[in-house]
Design a protein around this motif. Structure first.
Motif, mmCIF file in Angstrom:
data_model
loop_
_atom_site.group_PDB
_atom_site.id
_atom_site.type_symbol
_atom_site.label_atom_id
_atom_site.label_comp_id
_atom_site.label_asym_id
_atom_site.label_seq_id
_atom_site.Cartn_x
_atom_site.Cartn_y
_atom_site.Cartn_z
ATOM 1 N N ARG A 21 0.828 -1.199 0.000
ATOM 2 C CA ARG A 21 0.000 0.000 0.000
ATOM 3 C C ARG A 21 0.866 1.255 0.000
ATOM 4 O O ARG A 21 0.499 2.268 -0.546
ATOM 5 C CB ARG A 21 -0.917 -0.004 1.235
ATOM 6 C CG ARG A 21 -2.118 -0.888 1.087
ATOM 7 C CD ARG A 21 -3.097 -0.620 2.203
ATOM 8 N NE ARG A 21 -2.490 -0.784 3.515
ATOM 9 C CZ ARG A 21 -2.542 -1.882 4.254
ATOM 10 N NH1 ARG A 21 -3.172 -2.929 3.795
ATOM 11 N NH2 ARG A 21 -1.979 -1.929 5.424
ATOM 12 N N ASP A 22 2.020 1.193 0.607
ATOM 13 C CA ASP A 22 2.906 2.338 0.728
ATOM 14 C C ASP A 22 3.568 2.700 -0.608
ATOM 15 O O ASP A 22 3.928 3.851 -0.812
ATOM 16 C CB ASP A 22 4.001 2.013 1.752
ATOM 17 C CG ASP A 22 4.322 3.199 2.625
ATOM 18 O OD1 ASP A 22 3.458 4.083 2.732
ATOM 19 O OD2 ASP A 22 5.427 3.233 3.169
ATOM 20 N N ASP A 23 3.738 1.739 -1.525
ATOM 21 C CA ASP A 23 4.451 1.957 -2.777
ATOM 22 C C ASP A 23 3.540 2.351 -3.932
ATOM 23 O O ASP A 23 4.013 2.513 -5.050
ATOM 24 C CB ASP A 23 5.215 0.691 -3.184
ATOM 25 C CG ASP A 23 6.459 0.496 -2.343
ATOM 26 O OD1 ASP A 23 6.838 1.449 -1.650
ATOM 27 O OD2 ASP A 23 7.038 -0.597 -2.401
ATOM 28 N N ARG A 24 2.271 2.522 -3.706
ATOM 29 C CA ARG A 24 1.363 2.874 -4.805
ATOM 30 C C ARG A 24 1.735 4.232 -5.385
ATOM 31 O O ARG A 24 1.969 5.186 -4.660
ATOM 32 C CB ARG A 24 -0.077 2.905 -4.327
ATOM 33 C CG ARG A 24 -0.613 1.535 -4.098
ATOM 34 C CD ARG A 24 -2.088 1.567 -3.855
ATOM 35 N NE ARG A 24 -2.482 0.245 -3.407
ATOM 36 C CZ ARG A 24 -3.509 0.016 -2.648
ATOM 37 N NH1 ARG A 24 -4.270 1.008 -2.248
ATOM 38 N NH2 ARG A 24 -3.803 -1.201 -2.284
ATOM 39 N N GLY A 25 1.803 4.307 -6.742
ATOM 40 C CA GLY A 25 2.143 5.546 -7.418
ATOM 41 C C GLY A 25 3.630 5.793 -7.524
ATOM 42 O O GLY A 25 4.058 6.786 -8.102
ATOM 43 N N ASP A 26 4.413 4.890 -6.974
ATOM 44 C CA ASP A 26 5.865 5.046 -6.995
ATOM 45 C C ASP A 26 6.412 5.027 -8.424
ATOM 46 O O ASP A 26 7.271 5.826 -8.767
ATOM 47 C CB ASP A 26 6.504 3.909 -6.183
ATOM 48 C CG ASP A 26 7.698 4.373 -5.396
ATOM 49 O OD1 ASP A 26 7.794 5.583 -5.169
ATOM 50 O OD2 ASP A 26 8.515 3.511 -5.025
ATOM 51 N N THR A 27 5.882 4.139 -9.249
ATOM 52 C CA THR A 27 6.344 4.032 -10.629
ATOM 53 C C THR A 27 6.011 5.300 -11.412
ATOM 54 O O THR A 27 6.824 5.772 -12.202
ATOM 55 C CB THR A 27 5.700 2.813 -11.311
ATOM 56 O OG1 THR A 27 5.994 1.648 -10.537
ATOM 57 C CG2 THR A 27 6.218 2.634 -12.720
ATOM 58 N N SER A 28 4.855 5.863 -11.192
ATOM 59 C CA SER A 28 4.479 7.094 -11.886
ATOM 60 C C SER A 28 5.420 8.232 -11.527
ATOM 61 O O SER A 28 5.822 9.018 -12.394
ATOM 62 C CB SER A 28 3.059 7.493 -11.512
ATOM 63 O OG SER A 28 2.158 6.492 -11.890
ATOM 64 N N ILE A 29 5.779 8.327 -10.278
ATOM 65 C CA ILE A 29 6.701 9.387 -9.843
ATOM 66 C C ILE A 29 8.081 9.148 -10.438
ATOM 67 O O ILE A 29 8.727 10.082 -10.919
ATOM 68 C CB ILE A 29 6.760 9.443 -8.302
ATOM 69 C CG1 ILE A 29 5.426 9.935 -7.753
ATOM 70 C CG2 ILE A 29 7.893 10.352 -7.840
ATOM 71 C CD1 ILE A 29 5.296 9.844 -6.263
ATOM 72 N N GLN A 30 8.531 7.905 -10.440
ATOM 73 C CA GLN A 30 9.830 7.605 -11.032
ATOM 74 C C GLN A 30 9.849 7.944 -12.514
ATOM 75 O O GLN A 30 10.819 8.515 -13.017
ATOM 76 C CB GLN A 30 10.166 6.128 -10.838
ATOM 77 C CG GLN A 30 10.483 5.754 -9.415
ATOM 78 C CD GLN A 30 10.608 4.254 -9.234
ATOM 79 O OE1 GLN A 30 10.409 3.484 -10.168
ATOM 80 N NE2 GLN A 30 10.938 3.846 -8.013
ATOM 81 N N ALA A 38 7.984 10.175 -14.028
ATOM 82 C CA ALA A 38 7.918 11.631 -14.169
ATOM 83 C C ALA A 38 9.296 12.260 -13.969
ATOM 84 O O ALA A 38 9.596 13.304 -14.550
ATOM 85 C CB ALA A 38 6.923 12.206 -13.166
ATOM 86 N N ILE A 39 10.132 11.635 -13.186
ATOM 87 C CA ILE A 39 11.484 12.146 -12.956
ATOM 88 C C ILE A 39 12.428 11.700 -14.072
ATOM 89 O O ILE A 39 13.225 12.482 -14.574
ATOM 90 C CB ILE A 39 12.003 11.673 -11.585
ATOM 91 C CG1 ILE A 39 11.194 12.338 -10.479
ATOM 92 C CG2 ILE A 39 13.490 11.985 -11.432
ATOM 93 C CD1 ILE A 39 11.457 11.783 -9.103
ATOM 94 N N VAL A 40 12.337 10.450 -14.504
ATOM 95 C CA VAL A 40 13.266 9.889 -15.479
ATOM 96 C C VAL A 40 12.914 10.280 -16.914
ATOM 97 O O VAL A 40 13.812 10.519 -17.728
ATOM 98 C CB VAL A 40 13.312 8.349 -15.336
ATOM 99 C CG1 VAL A 40 14.091 7.706 -16.463
ATOM 100 C CG2 VAL A 40 13.905 7.974 -13.992
ATOM 101 N N TYR A 41 11.641 10.377 -17.262
ATOM 102 C CA TYR A 41 11.209 10.594 -18.643
ATOM 103 C C TYR A 41 11.822 11.837 -19.285
ATOM 104 O O TYR A 41 12.265 11.765 -20.435
ATOM 105 C CB TYR A 41 9.688 10.630 -18.721
ATOM 106 C CG TYR A 41 9.179 10.761 -20.123
ATOM 107 C CD1 TYR A 41 9.272 9.704 -21.015
ATOM 108 C CD2 TYR A 41 8.628 11.957 -20.570
ATOM 109 C CE1 TYR A 41 8.823 9.827 -22.315
ATOM 110 C CE2 TYR A 41 8.178 12.081 -21.864
ATOM 111 C CZ TYR A 41 8.274 11.018 -22.731
ATOM 112 O OH TYR A 41 7.827 11.145 -24.008
#
Length: 141
Positions: A17-26, A28-31
């Protein structure tokens, strides 16, 4: 007191539950960095291609200008023919200059490579080729 099996399940569930949205943030930073690197590679390729076109035109112009009884105007005409056929939008605003001192000929082709960035005129390209003028000689002189 929690049972060891229940503690592992509780921990995994809490962590998920704590990691939800983590990939989207990553992303947004890497893209932006990936996009910037891609544009840089494409821009470098376009600059390199424009340099190759300019060098080809300079070499062809040199071949025409250094031929026996040819003039610098012949070299200029040949370089312009090559540029009109090959440059397209890859080499813009090109110019050709041919200089000769009677012994050597130099052909220089300049222009700018097409730019990926709107409003930017592009990277400058300048290539030259030089060689001796062909002349008739008598054997033994």
């Amino acid at each position: 007191m929690l049972h060891a099996g229940r503690l592992g399940t509780w921990w995994r569930g809490w962590r998920w539950r704590d990691d939800r949205g983590d990939t989207s943030i990553q992303m947004a930073i890497v893209y932006p960095f990936v996009l910037l690197a891609t544009i840089a590679v494409v821009q470098a390729s376009m600059w390199f291609y424009a340099r190759q076109i300019a060098l080809t035109a300079a070499r062809e112009g040199l071949t025409a200008a250094r031929a026996y009884q040819a003039s610098p105007a012949d070299g200029t005409a040949r370089a312009h023919e090559v540029l009109e056929r090959a440059a397209g939008d890859s080499l813009r605003g090109y110019s050709v200059s041919v200089t000769s001192n009677g012994q050597r000929v130099q052909v220089q082709v300049s222009g700018s490579a097409m730019s990926m960035i709107p409003g930017v005129s592009g990277l400058q390209v300048s290539q030259s080729a030089s060689g001796p003028v062909e002349r008739w000689t008598v054997p033994g002189e």
